[in-house]
Design a protein around this motif. Structure first.
Motif, short mmCIF file in Angstrom:
data_model
loop_
_atom_site.label_atom_id
_atom_site.label_comp_id
_atom_site.label_asym_id
_atom_site.label_seq_id
_atom_site.Cartn_x
_atom_site.Cartn_y
_atom_site.Cartn_z
N GLY A 449 0.82 -1.21 0.00
CA GLY A 449 0.00 0.00 0.00
C GLY A 449 0.85 1.25 0.00
N ILE A 537 -8.69 15.47 -7.41
CA ILE A 537 -8.86 14.89 -6.08
C ILE A 537 -8.43 13.43 -6.19
CG2 ILE A 537 -10.49 14.32 -4.27
CD1 ILE A 537 -12.12 16.63 -5.00
N HIS A 541 -0.29 9.87 -3.97
CA HIS A 541 0.66 10.72 -3.25
C HIS A 541 0.63 12.14 -3.80
CE1 HIS A 541 4.49 12.15 -1.69
NE2 HIS A 541 4.42 11.16 -0.81
#
Ligand code: ATP
Length: 875
Positions: A449, A537, A541
């Motif tokens: 993740g 949006i 990162h």
């Protein structure tokens, strides 16, 4: 038949199915014939005849029919054969009008139904031993279905496998907290619905986890079917504009009745025949009220949504079409919407190594291990079909699986060697996914993740170096994933994030590229020109997001990029102060999305927002235009959206806004056209009754113009192609009505012009022809034709010399038909009941010349800037 208290093998036996291979094609066919489609019963669609009858429910038409009946009665009473013409013709006109209404309405409805079909939910089933995606309505009892977060449960089904499965069953049980589901639970006979944890129910949604189940009941036999009874599919959503027009129609109705009363009294006082007066009043009332308007608005909207659907934007909620035209902010996801979602793993770093390496076909041992772990902790897979690699599942994962494959490790082989015993699915709140695999006799948790979500959960690893590399790679627009692991002693019964995703050892980083969509850059430019602000949006990162946003022109010098955590730290006031400067929100949670929507809405902006996940539903609902992803979107997101983008593409939203603006402007043209002509008609009759105590028009003429010759040009006007410069203007303000910016006044002035010209024509006719009939014919020609010509004037706020006179082919045809219909009642024996006559050519040309005056006036107004087209953004 109950299934919740039976064992899975019993259910299998009872429904004659197999949880591994599912049903075969013959079984499915037989059961479909036996049980019918899996859908709740809908109210029957209206037949064409019922629709035809509906057309006569309009109070104005009823009054007209009564008037015709009275005049029919009088004709019988007076034994006057000529007296029959009028009522018969009224009947013919009304029937013609109703037929046209039925045809148009049916077309509009068919278009909207086709749209509904496109959005029917899908289900994943196992049939003939293979997984397939089928429309939910094709499911039969005994089908094996697969479920995951974001799906709607397509039928009542008995679970036989579940991983952290949760289902929201508020519609059935009233309980808004999602219910935990467990395929292995033992449920006693008589347990209430809410306690049947081994069952999932049709119409509820899966909010978390994955599961597999055997379909036990479909359609009206489901629990939902039992309480739903007869669903009324006819529930029609009216757009704000339609509601406003309905209101306007009522006001006009009262006004018309007032006018009629005055005309009637004035006429009676002046000794006019009461029957003719009565008919004139009634037809004037019919003329004053734009009966055709609501139908034409529906038609224009349905044509618009069909066009949008062809361009990959499926409208689920009709009012959204109007809202689209005023969209001023587009908040878009990044992955797949602004980028291609074609991930390729290009770099990797193993903890302890000096530097990142490029992915090749023979990577170092440590990198191979990293790819191995990443693949084991992925659900995506690569299939080989006809010698071609085909990715199935999440592209982030398939990029890892593909890189492992290049290095000689297939997912199937790895899964066999190191079987998966449990898992915690990925969700965009945690931004992590974990599995437990048995590797060489040892139980191992593998977690992959976002690095920032991983760091607080690490026990060992060179975090400093990982952070540095993460930043450097993100700057090059790469998406970076961290991979970590830890040994454990036993598999927990119900694994949680707290148990598995802690004390992890960092294994390394993998980085993938996801190129921007080439068309997105152009679409961003179009947005800016159209006064629409694009905002990114993303769950990615902040540095990766900023790099792509810069490339696309979303993040410009001076704009800010902030993270969800920074947003959480801001108060609403701070957000309001800064929102206009923020172009990128990274690492957002679905809750952040709602705050961003509300923040912009507080600034009176109309916000379009994209979403795909199950948690995005509230943000999609909060946005003025919720756009769900058609490809990667969950059924829940689609269910909450106003519009579905079947190609997941940002450029499609921009296209939809363009169409939305076009549709609104066409509606404006039609409304302006019809109201202008109505006002003109009322004025002529009203003024001449007051001045000369007689009307230039008999009822038949008014009806002919209003119900016959006007309708076709109005529909054609609604089909006007979107004007080229529609995206060079600012969006219209949030609550800006259709009559704003002087449009209402313009309509009235135009009405006065038509009325004035018809009166002038009547007056000239009296002077020139010296007969009433000749004068009426001239007034009729001027009024009828000036309105047909007005349809061309209304096409654009630009000069017709610029737009081109004959560029709307449908309008050209409509105008020809209208001209022919006018000629029909002048040059054929129909001219007797219509009280018209063939004029000398000179008079004819005068009447025609007057009909062209509105064209000259409108062109001059356009040239001198009296009719201003919406302001350009750059002005
Ligand atoms: P968007 O731009 O559409 O919001 P996104 O893919 O960037 O999409 P998410 O899907 O919420 O947003 O992903 C957020 C982060 O979670 C990613 O940046 C990545 O670090 C991590 N991530 C994404 N997919 C997976 C996955 N399958 N397994 C583990 N981590 C993942």
């Amino acid at each position: 038949m109950k299934f919740y208290d039976q064992s899975v093998p019993d259910v299998e036996r009872c429904l004659d199915t197999n949880i591994h291979t599912g049903l075969d094609t013959t079984q499915v066919k037989q059961r479909q014939e036996k049980y019918g489609p899996n859908k709740l019963k809908e109210a029957k669609q209206k037949s064409s005849f019922a629709r035809f009858v509906d057309q006569f429910k309009d109070p104005m038409i009823i009054i007209l029919l009564i008037a015709a009946a009275i005049s029919f009665g009088i004709a019988i009473f007076e034994k006057d054969p000529e007296g029959f013409f009028e009522p018969v013709l009224i009947l013919v006109i009304v029937i013609l009008n109703a037929l046209m209404g039925v045809v148009q309405e049916s077309k509009a409805e068919a278009a909207l139904n086709a749209l509904k079909q496109m959005t029917t939910p899908q289900a994943r089933v196992i049939r003939n031993g293979k997984e397939e995606i089928v429309p939910s309505q094709d499911l039969v009892p005994g089908d094996i279905i697969k479920l995951e977060a974001g799906d709607f449960v397509p039928a009542d089904a008995r679970l036989f496998q579940s991983v952290s499965l949760k289902s929201e069953e508020a519609a059935l049980t009233g309980e808004s907290v999602p219910a935990e589901k467990d395929a292995g639970a033992i449920v006693k006979d008589g347990a209430p619905l809410g306690d049947r944890v081994d069952m999932v129910y049709s119409g509820c949604s899966i909010t978390y986890g994955t599961g597999q189940a055997i379909v036990c009941a479909i359609g009206m036999d489901t629990e939902m079917g039992k309480i739903a009874g007869l669903l009324n599919s006819e529930e029609k959503s009216q757009t704000p504009l339609q509601l406003k027009l309905a209101q306007l129609g009522k006001y006009l109705g009262f006004l018309a009745i007032g006018c009629c009363a005055i005309i009637f009294v004035v006429g009676l006082l002046n000794g006019l025949p009461p029957m003719e007066l009565f008919l004139t009043s009634v037809s004037l009332a019919v003329a004053a009220i734009p009966e055709g308007l609501p139908a034409i608005v529906t038609i224009v909207l349905s044509i618009g949504v069909t066009k949008l659907a062809k361009q990959n934007a499926i409208i689920r909620n009709l009012p959204a079409v109007e809202t689209l035209g005023s969209a001023s902010i587009i908040c878009s996801d990044k992955t797949g919407t602004l980028t291609q979602n074609k991930m390729t793993l290009v770099k990797a770093w193993a903890d302890g190594d000096e530097d990142v390496v490029d992915i090749t076909t023979d990577d170092p041992k440590e990198i191979k291990r990293l790819l191995q772990l990443g693949t084991l902790c992925s659900d995506g897979s690569i299939l080989i079909e006809d010698g071609q690699e085909k990715s199935v599942g999440d592209p982030t994962e398939t990029s890892i699986v593909s890189a492992a494959m290049k290095n000689g490790m297939t997912k199937e082989a790895l899964n066999q060697m190191y079987p998966r015993l449990a898992e915690l699915p990925f969700d965009s709140d945690r931004k992590l996914m974990s599995t437990i695999n048995k590797m060489d006799g040892q139980l191992v948790v593998i977690t992959k993740g976002a690095l920032d979500s991983m760091i607080p959960r690490l026990k060992s690893g060179d975090v400093k170096k990982a952070k540095e590399l993460n930043e450097a790679m993100s700057k090059n627009a790469l998406r970076v994933l961290a991979i970590a692991s830890k040994p454990i002693d036993e598999v927990p019964k119900n694994p949680t994030s707290e148990q598995l995703e802690n004390d992890l050892n960092l294994e390394g980083l993998v980085a993938m590229i996801d190129p921007a969509r080439p068309e997105a850059k152009e679409a961003v430019k179009v947005c800016r020109k159209a006064g629409i602000r694009p905002v990114m949006i993303t769950g990615d990162h902040v540095i990766t997001a900023s790099a792509i946003a810069k490339e696309l022109g979303i993040l410009r010098d001076g704009d800010k990029a902030i993270t969800g955590v920074e947003l959480d730290a801001m108060s609403d006031d701070e957000l309001d102060h800064d929102i206009e400067n923020i172009s990128v929100y990274a690492r957002v949670s679905p809750e952040n999305k709602i705050r961003i929507v509300k923040g912009w809405q507080r600034k009176n902006q109309v916000v379009a927002m994209t979403g795909d996940g199950v948690n995005d539903a509230p943000a999609l609902k909060a946005a003025d235009i919720g756009c769900a992803m058609g490809i990667t979107g969950t059924e829940v997101a689609k269910g909450a959206a106003d519009m579905i983008l079947t190609d997941d593409n940002f450029a499609t939203i921009v296209f939809a806004v363009r169409e939305g603006r076009g549709i609104f402007s066409n509606l404006k043209k039609v409304i302006g056209y019809l109201l202008g002509t109505n006002i003109g008609e009322v004025l002529v009759v009203f003024v001449s009754m007051l001045l000369w105590h007689k009307s230039p028009f008999v009822s038949m003429q008014l009806l002919w113009i209003n119900l016959v010759t006007d309708s076709l040009p109005a529909i054609a006007l609604g089909m006007e192609p979107v004007e080229k410069d529609v995206m060079n203007h600012k969006p219209k303000a949030k609550n800006e009505g259709i009559f704003a910016n002087g449009f209402g006044a313009r309509i009235i002035l135009q009405g006065v012009m038509f009325g004035g010209l018809a009166l002038l024509s009547f007056y000239l006719g009296q002077q020139l022809t010296h007969t009433e009939r000749g004068a009426e014919t001239m007034a009729f020609i001027t009024l009828a034709l000036s309105q047909v010509i007005q349809a061309f004037n209304m096409r654009s706020e630009h000069s017709l010399f610029k737009t081109g006179f004959f560029t709307n082919k449908k309008l050209n045809m409509a105008a020809l038909v209208s001209f022919a219909l006018v000629a029909l009642v002048i040059f054929t024996p129909l001219n007797i009941p219509f009280n018209l006559e063939i004029l000398p050519w000179g008079d004819f040309f005068i009447a025609l010349g007057l009909a062209f005056v509105p064209f000259v006036v409108m062109e001059c107004s356009k040239a001198f800037g009296l009719i201003k087209h919406s302001k350009s953004y750059d002005e």
